[in-house]
Enzyme design. Sequence first.
Site, PDB file in Angstrom:
ATOM      1  N   CYS A   1      -5.026   5.718  -4.272  1.00 21.44           N
ATOM      2  CA  CYS A   1      -4.326   4.445  -4.112  1.00 21.44           C
ATOM      3  C   CYS A   1      -2.917   4.639  -4.665  1.00 21.44           C
ATOM      4  CB  CYS A   1      -5.056   3.322  -4.840  1.00 21.44           C
ATOM      5  SG  CYS A   1      -4.193   1.736  -4.797  1.00 21.44           S
TER       6      CYS A   1
ATOM      7  N   CYS B  77       0.873  -1.177   0.000  1.00 19.00           N
ATOM      8  CA  CYS B  77       0.000   0.000   0.000  1.00 19.00           C
ATOM      9  C   CYS B  77       0.907   1.222   0.000  1.00 19.00           C
ATOM     10  CB  CYS B  77      -0.926   0.010   1.208  1.00 19.00           C
ATOM     11  SG  CYS B  77      -2.019   1.450   1.239  1.00 19.00           S
TER      12      CYS B  77
END
Length: 305
Positions: free
Chosen positions: A225, A77
């Site tokens: 993201c 992430c």
Amino acid sequence: MAPQRRPFLKMNGLGNDFLVWDAREKPLHLAPEAIAVLGNRSTGIGFDQMITLEPASGGADAFMRIHNCDGSEVDACGNATRCVGRLLMSETGRSDAMIGTNAGLLHALATERLETVTVDMGKPRLEWDQIPLSRAFADTRAVDLRIGPESAPVLQAPAVVSMGNPHAIFWVDDIEAHDLAELGPKLEHDPLFPERANISLAHVFGENEIRVKVWERGAGLTLACGTAACAVAVAASRDNRAGRTSTIHLPGGPITIQWREADGHVLMTGLTEIEFAGEVDLETLAWRKTGADQEQGLPASEAVL
């Protein structure tokens, strides 16, 4: 029995938000069902991912474990890495931090502003079996996948890239012309992706300027993201849609991505934010804000963790 309260920070990178625990001295293990309760935006704290900092190994300052809001564990992430990098650099006073992840060791770097952090995300994985896909493709710049009738597909021929997690990027004329909330789950679970996939709609609207909307596996539509931004930038450069450095415009704001030619590493630079500090009763999963921000909603100190 006294409540088992554990402190946390709520952070975000361009709106991609995280619950961050420090479990380096006191281990913390939550069942997927408990994570989903805390991640619920209506009844819980609400977040895209839960981040647990664990003891360092292999040259890292800390290990970062990542769970989606549905309780599933993932390996990478990018925005969370920038947030954790900020915390670790604030803690040590250094201008860099090494962060262990299931996707490998990641290097966070300070910039002129405390809130802005650069992370070296390493090299993208571009071969079909590295992403991974369920069948072989000689060229991953556009693979055989479509939604809709063959004669008039709604979306087709995505580029696929792994940044420690699989991404499919569909090039479109207008990212708002498609209902990603409806299409995202179908594409995420397509048999082509044995580990599911993050799905992005991308549109190049200027020189090295790309507008992107993301359906994140296990989390859904997200304001930002980081790994998707990296994957889109790499895919655009591979297909001569943009150069080696581009600005990715996500709903939560812009992020700069450089695919460095010298070593093939991807560098991501963008803002981070500490929203508030709080604590959770691990028995009941009840939570509350703590500190000065409890009444005023002010950002918490870096020193909370």
